[in-house]
Enzyme design. Structure first.
Site, PDB file in Angstrom:
ATOM      1  CG  HIS A 155      -1.989   1.216   1.343  1.00 23.86           C
ATOM      2  ND1 HIS A 155      -3.039   0.948   1.115  1.00 23.86           N
ATOM      3  CD2 HIS A 155      -1.875   2.596   0.685  1.00 23.86           C
ATOM      4  CE1 HIS A 155      -4.011   1.585   1.147  1.00 23.86           C
ATOM      5  NE2 HIS A 155      -2.987   3.104   1.243  1.00 23.86           N
ATOM      6  CG  HIS A 157      -0.488   6.845  -1.061  1.00 21.47           C
ATOM      7  ND1 HIS A 157      -2.059   7.378  -2.136  1.00 21.47           N
ATOM      8  CD2 HIS A 157      -1.077   6.733   0.081  1.00 21.47           C
ATOM      9  CE1 HIS A 157      -2.732   6.963  -0.947  1.00 21.47           C
ATOM     10  NE2 HIS A 157      -2.576   6.584   0.305  1.00 21.47           N
ATOM     11  NE  ARG A 175       0.738  11.615  -2.787  1.00 21.02           N
ATOM     12  CZ  ARG A 175      -0.156  11.331  -1.821  1.00 21.02           C
ATOM     13  NH1 ARG A 175      -1.679  10.853  -1.996  1.00 21.02           N
ATOM     14  NH2 ARG A 175      -0.118  12.101  -0.905  1.00 21.02           N
ATOM     15  CE  LYS A 214      -8.025   2.339  -0.726  1.00 22.85           C
ATOM     16  NZ  LYS A 214      -7.006   3.033  -0.518  1.00 22.85           N
ATOM     17  CG  HIS A 239     -10.269   4.849   2.869  1.00 21.44           C
ATOM     18  ND1 HIS A 239      -9.150   5.320   3.255  1.00 21.44           N
ATOM     19  CD2 HIS A 239     -11.434   5.357   4.101  1.00 21.44           C
ATOM     20  CE1 HIS A 239      -9.083   6.392   4.603  1.00 21.44           C
ATOM     21  NE2 HIS A 239     -10.177   6.355   4.877  1.00 21.44           N
ATOM     22  CG  HIS A 297      -4.984   2.476   5.720  1.00 22.40           C
ATOM     23  ND1 HIS A 297      -6.282   2.661   6.038  1.00 22.40           N
ATOM     24  CD2 HIS A 297      -5.066   3.263   4.559  1.00 22.40           C
ATOM     25  CE1 HIS A 297      -6.906   3.331   5.112  1.00 22.40           C
ATOM     26  NE2 HIS A 297      -5.700   3.670   3.906  1.00 22.40           N
ATOM     27  CG  ASP A 313      -1.797   5.031   4.272  1.00 20.24           C
ATOM     28  OD1 ASP A 313      -1.317   5.239   2.230  1.00 20.24           O
ATOM     29  OD2 ASP A 313      -2.123   5.519   4.522  1.00 20.24           O
ATOM     30  CG  HIS A 354       0.021  15.458   1.817  1.00 18.03           C
ATOM     31  ND1 HIS A 354      -0.957  15.527   1.031  1.00 18.03           N
ATOM     32  CD2 HIS A 354      -0.555  14.448   2.277  1.00 18.03           C
ATOM     33  CE1 HIS A 354      -1.660  14.539   0.933  1.00 18.03           C
ATOM     34  NE2 HIS A 354      -1.651  13.627   1.575  1.00 18.03           N
TER      35      HIS A 354
HETATM   36  O1  DOR Z   1      -3.608   9.862   5.620  1.00 16.67           O
HETATM   37  C1  DOR Z   1      -4.096   9.533   3.790  1.00 16.67           C
HETATM   38  N1  DOR Z   1      -3.491  10.114   3.325  1.00 16.67           N
HETATM   39  N2  DOR Z   1      -5.249   8.294   4.121  1.00 16.67           N
HETATM   40  C2  DOR Z   1      -5.793   8.159   2.919  1.00 16.67           C
HETATM   41  O2  DOR Z   1      -6.224   7.118   2.427  1.00 16.67           O
HETATM   42  C3  DOR Z   1      -5.093   8.513   1.695  1.00 16.67           C
HETATM   43  C4  DOR Z   1      -3.545   9.099   2.089  1.00 16.67           C
HETATM   44  C5  DOR Z   1      -3.136   9.520   0.888  1.00 16.67           C
HETATM   45  O3  DOR Z   1      -2.998   9.779  -0.393  1.00 16.67           O
HETATM   46  O4  DOR Z   1      -2.382  11.033   0.914  1.00 16.67           O
HETATM   47 ZN    ZN Z   2      -3.031   4.852   1.152  1.00 17.97          ZN
END
Ligand code: DOR
Ligand code: ZN
Length: 357
Positions: free
Chosen positions: A18, A20, A22, A104, A141, A179, A255, A259
């Protein structure tokens, strides 16, 4: 087994089920962290716009491969974003498509970039039936979006209102509760296993290491805010038990959700903890804390591959008990930085490949 005196551990190369990553310049900066540690990852599709088709997932995968550092050992697998209008035929295409692993399910509005998610689960049965038929797993989720439900109860209520009925309608559907953050989620997965239903859960390192106090430790800590939100200590203990002694239905999914610093340290900050910079080291620390380092390999390198019906990785990696200082930030695209978990503090396990004699 007493593992407290183990200072060096070699495991089969782990996978992150899992992640991310970007897109664009930011992806190039974060993907290297995962590629250094993991053999494979399941890459989440909540881009803007979301990755809704097999064609889009393949081109996203090409961009990921192009952004990788020279060492090309990292093999990304893709999750497609399920929407109200996902065609049944897209599920068949996903089942046939190499490197497409799952769909998902984001309940619309549940988290970052989930606006295009599913608004009414009861209208999705034809798609779930197709996933059952074509053996395409559904990654979930697991939080309700009902604003009247307390944010700390949203996983439990999701299990009761959504997962239990979903399982009744679709007994053969492969479900991953992503998660998982509560003992209720852990109990659900254990109960499902007892009934021989194909249900699993990923567990993040931050949920193994932190409870909800961390969000308010000496002030508001935006870098500890993620969704599902961190829970109380009893839940963390249940997750530690599940990861170390819960059996093959629990496996590693970081996860890691980067950001930009400016988007986290804001009046309305984004949800997500960036952990890829220490994607396996943080788990080693959590497992060591409960004297279960001997259970790390199964959780990190075997259970996920087995659940998804993939072969296990063949290479290995070595971790050593040696503290390292996490930098205050990492580059994140052209003009931003991302703040990693534990920024400015120590992590007690290191990659041996990073050690200099
Ligand atoms: O905290 C999170 N950030 N939970 C999620 O389900 C998505 C993820 C994100 O993409 O930033
Ligand atoms: Zn996630």
């Amino acid at each position: 087994m007493d593992t407290t005196c183990i200072n060096r551990i070699t495991i089969t190369r782990p996978d992150d089920w899992h992640l991310h990553l970007r897109d664009g310049a930011a992806m190039k900066d974060v993907v290297a962290h995962s590629a250094e540690r993991f053999g494979r990852a399941l890459v989440m599709p909540n881009l803007k716009p979301p990755v809704v088709s097999v064609g889009q997932a393949w081109s996203y995968r090409e961009r990921i491969l192009a952004a990788l550092p020279d060492d090309p050992r990292f093999d990304p697998y893709m999750a497609l974003y399920l929407t109200d209008t996902t065609p049944v035929d897209e599920i068949r295409r996903a089942a046939m498509g190499p490197h497409i692993l799952s769909f998902k399910l984001y309940p619309a509005g549940a988290t970052t970039n989930s606006d295009a998610g599913v608004t009414n689960i009861n209208k999705m049965h034809d798609r779930f039936e197709a996933m059952e038929r074509w053996e395409v797993p559904l990654c979930v989720h697991g939080e309700v979006t009902d604003p009247s439900v307390d944010i700390f109860d949203r996983e439990l209520v999701f299990i009761e209102r959504v997962l239990v009925p979903l399982r009744k309608e679709h007994p053969a559907l492969k479900i991953v509760l992503e998660h998982v953050t509560t003992k209720d989620g852990v109990n659900f997965v254990i109960d499902e296993e007892r009934h021989r239903h194909p249900t699993a859960a990923t567990i993040t390192a931050h949920n193994l290491l932190l409870n909800r106090n961390a969000i308010f430790q000496g002030g508001v800590r935006p870098h500890h805010y993620c969704l599902p939100v961190l829970k109380r200590e009893a839940h963390r203990q249940a997750l530690l038990w599940a990861a170390t002694h819960g059996g093959p239905r629990f496996f590693l999914g970081t996860d890691s959700a980067p950001h930009a610093k400016s988007a986290k340290e804001a009046a309305c900050g984004c949800a997500g903890c960036f952990t890829a910079h220490a994607g396996i080291e943080l788990y080693a620390e959590a497992f060591a804390q409960v004297n279960a380092l001997d259970k790390l390999e199964a959780f990190a390198s075997f259970h996920g591959a087995d659940f998804y019906g993939l072969s296990r990785n063949t290479g290995t990696m070595t971790l050593v008990r040696k503290p390292w200082l996490v930098p205050p930030s990492h580059e994140y695209g052209e003009s931003e930085v991302v703040v990693p978990l534990r920024a400015g503090e120590y992590i007690s396990w290191s990659l041996e490949s990073r050690m200099h004699p």
